[in-house]
Design a protein around this motif. Structure first.
Motif, PDB file in Angstrom:
ATOM      1  N   ARG A  38       0.346   3.260   6.997  1.00  0.00           N
ATOM      2  CA  ARG A  38       1.320   3.207   5.907  1.00  0.00           C
ATOM      3  C   ARG A  38       0.723   3.658   4.588  1.00  0.00           C
ATOM      4  O   ARG A  38      -0.480   3.532   4.353  1.00  0.00           O
ATOM      5  N   VAL A  39       1.587   4.191   3.741  1.00  0.00           N
ATOM      6  CA  VAL A  39       1.252   4.420   2.345  1.00  0.00           C
ATOM      7  C   VAL A  39       2.313   3.700   1.529  1.00  0.00           C
ATOM      8  O   VAL A  39       3.514   3.847   1.776  1.00  0.00           O
ATOM      9  N   VAL A  40       1.876   2.853   0.599  1.00  0.00           N
ATOM     10  CA  VAL A  40       2.787   2.042  -0.213  1.00  0.00           C
ATOM     11  C   VAL A  40       2.817   2.620  -1.626  1.00  0.00           C
ATOM     12  O   VAL A  40       1.769   2.860  -2.233  1.00  0.00           O
ATOM     13  N   VAL A  41       4.024   2.846  -2.137  1.00  0.00           N
ATOM     14  CA  VAL A  41       4.156   3.506  -3.429  1.00  0.00           C
ATOM     15  C   VAL A  41       5.170   2.796  -4.306  1.00  0.00           C
ATOM     16  O   VAL A  41       6.011   2.025  -3.830  1.00  0.00           O
ATOM     17  N   THR A  42       5.079   3.059  -5.592  1.00  0.00           N
ATOM     18  CA  THR A  42       6.163   2.773  -6.530  1.00  0.00           C
ATOM     19  C   THR A  42       6.676   4.120  -7.029  1.00  0.00           C
ATOM     20  O   THR A  42       5.936   5.108  -7.051  1.00  0.00           O
ATOM     21  N   LYS A  43       7.933   4.174  -7.417  1.00  0.00           N
ATOM     22  CA  LYS A  43       8.558   5.441  -7.796  1.00  0.00           C
ATOM     23  C   LYS A  43       9.284   5.272  -9.116  1.00  0.00           C
ATOM     24  O   LYS A  43       9.941   4.258  -9.353  1.00  0.00           O
ATOM     25  N   THR A  44       9.163   6.282  -9.963  1.00  0.00           N
ATOM     26  CA  THR A  44       9.835   6.294 -11.257  1.00  0.00           C
ATOM     27  C   THR A  44      10.704   7.540 -11.348  1.00  0.00           C
ATOM     28  O   THR A  44      10.283   8.624 -10.934  1.00  0.00           O
ATOM     29  N   ILE A  85       6.223   5.215   5.145  1.00  0.00           N
ATOM     30  CA  ILE A  85       6.176   5.401   3.694  1.00  0.00           C
ATOM     31  C   ILE A  85       6.986   4.256   3.100  1.00  0.00           C
ATOM     32  O   ILE A  85       8.198   4.153   3.322  1.00  0.00           O
ATOM     33  N   ILE A  86       6.304   3.381   2.387  1.00  0.00           N
ATOM     34  CA  ILE A  86       6.946   2.152   1.907  1.00  0.00           C
ATOM     35  C   ILE A  86       7.116   2.224   0.391  1.00  0.00           C
ATOM     36  O   ILE A  86       6.137   2.348  -0.353  1.00  0.00           O
TER      37      ILE A  86
END
Length: 236
Positions: free
Chosen positions: A61-67, A100-101
């Motif tokens: 997994r790859v954990v992200v925040t998005k703007t 993809i989290i």
């Protein structure tokens, strides 16, 4: 609008891509064996960025925040609908993370309209086999306040937020450490790499009707920015 018209537009966009030689994307970021790209040029009225969370990223997994920011020109002059933002995910390695989290988002409404609902769609044009298509995992739980209702479509391709409002000028912050939107990216282990699109679209009224699934058949491997730019007005 019939499926044949969607297909005709798609093929016309593909022709335009071929004539131009390539499709340039203004922004991109590598995310665990995937490259996310989008077309927010300096002249555009929207922006996108990702931040990888190291503590949550692992082999699967790859954990992200998005703007993201939607500007006033996202409002289509002809229809009054708000145009979506498309992010293309292109697999770049056979070891790409299958999950993809999105842990959280920060989405600013500068459209001049109050948002009454918001939807996220995954469009996978690289396979006609439903079991192999990228999708939102059924375990996803995304706190979308002030929207009180979060629902996934039965096939996992749409996440829909309703029963609330994001006022013009406000920033919407769905998600959180315990509320994650999980994308089953379905990377391939051989052959041509996977490509799919995450599309996000707010609405000031009723939501647009999704494109028929058949409209995407035969467009395998052609999910470029030019194609989605040509199609986006049909969704508003």
């Amino acid at each position: 609008m019939c499926t044949s018209k969607f297909m005709a537009l798609g093929l016309a966009a593909v022709g335009a891509i071929a004539l131009s030689g390539s499709v340039a994307s203004a922004g991109s970021q590598v995310l665990g064996g995937w490259t996310a790209s989008w077309n927010d040029t300096p002249a555009s009225d929207f922006s996108v960025s990702f931040e990888v969370i190291p503590g949550g990223t692992g082999a699967d997994r790859v954990v992200v925040t998005k703007t993201a920011t939607f500007g006033p020109q996202r409002v289509d002059a002809a229809t009054g609908g708000i145009l979506p933002i498309d992010v293309v995910f292109q697999q770049t390695s056979y070891d790409a993370q299958p999950l993809i989290i999105i842990q959280s988002e920060s989405v600013t409404n500068n459209t001049g309209k109050d948002w009454k609902s918001f939807r996220m769609d995954i469009v996978d044009g690289t396979t006609s086999v439903m079991a192999n298509q990228a999708n939102f995992d059924a375990s996803s739980s995304f706190n979308g306040a002030p929207f009180s209702t979060f629902a996934l479509s039965s096939d996992g391709t749409t996440a829909h937020f309703t029963d609330g409002m994001v006022a013009n000028g406000a920033t919407w912050t769905p998600g959180g450490a315990q509320d994650q939107l999980v994308i089953n990216a379905m990377p391939v282990k051989a052959g041509g790499f996977k490509v799919f699109v995450l599309e996000e679209q707010p609405s000031a009224g009723s939501m647009p009707i999704p494109l028929p699934a058949a409209a995407w058949s035969g467009l395998s491997g052609l999910l470029g920015m030019g194609l989605f730019g040509a199609m986006r007005k049909l969704r508003a």
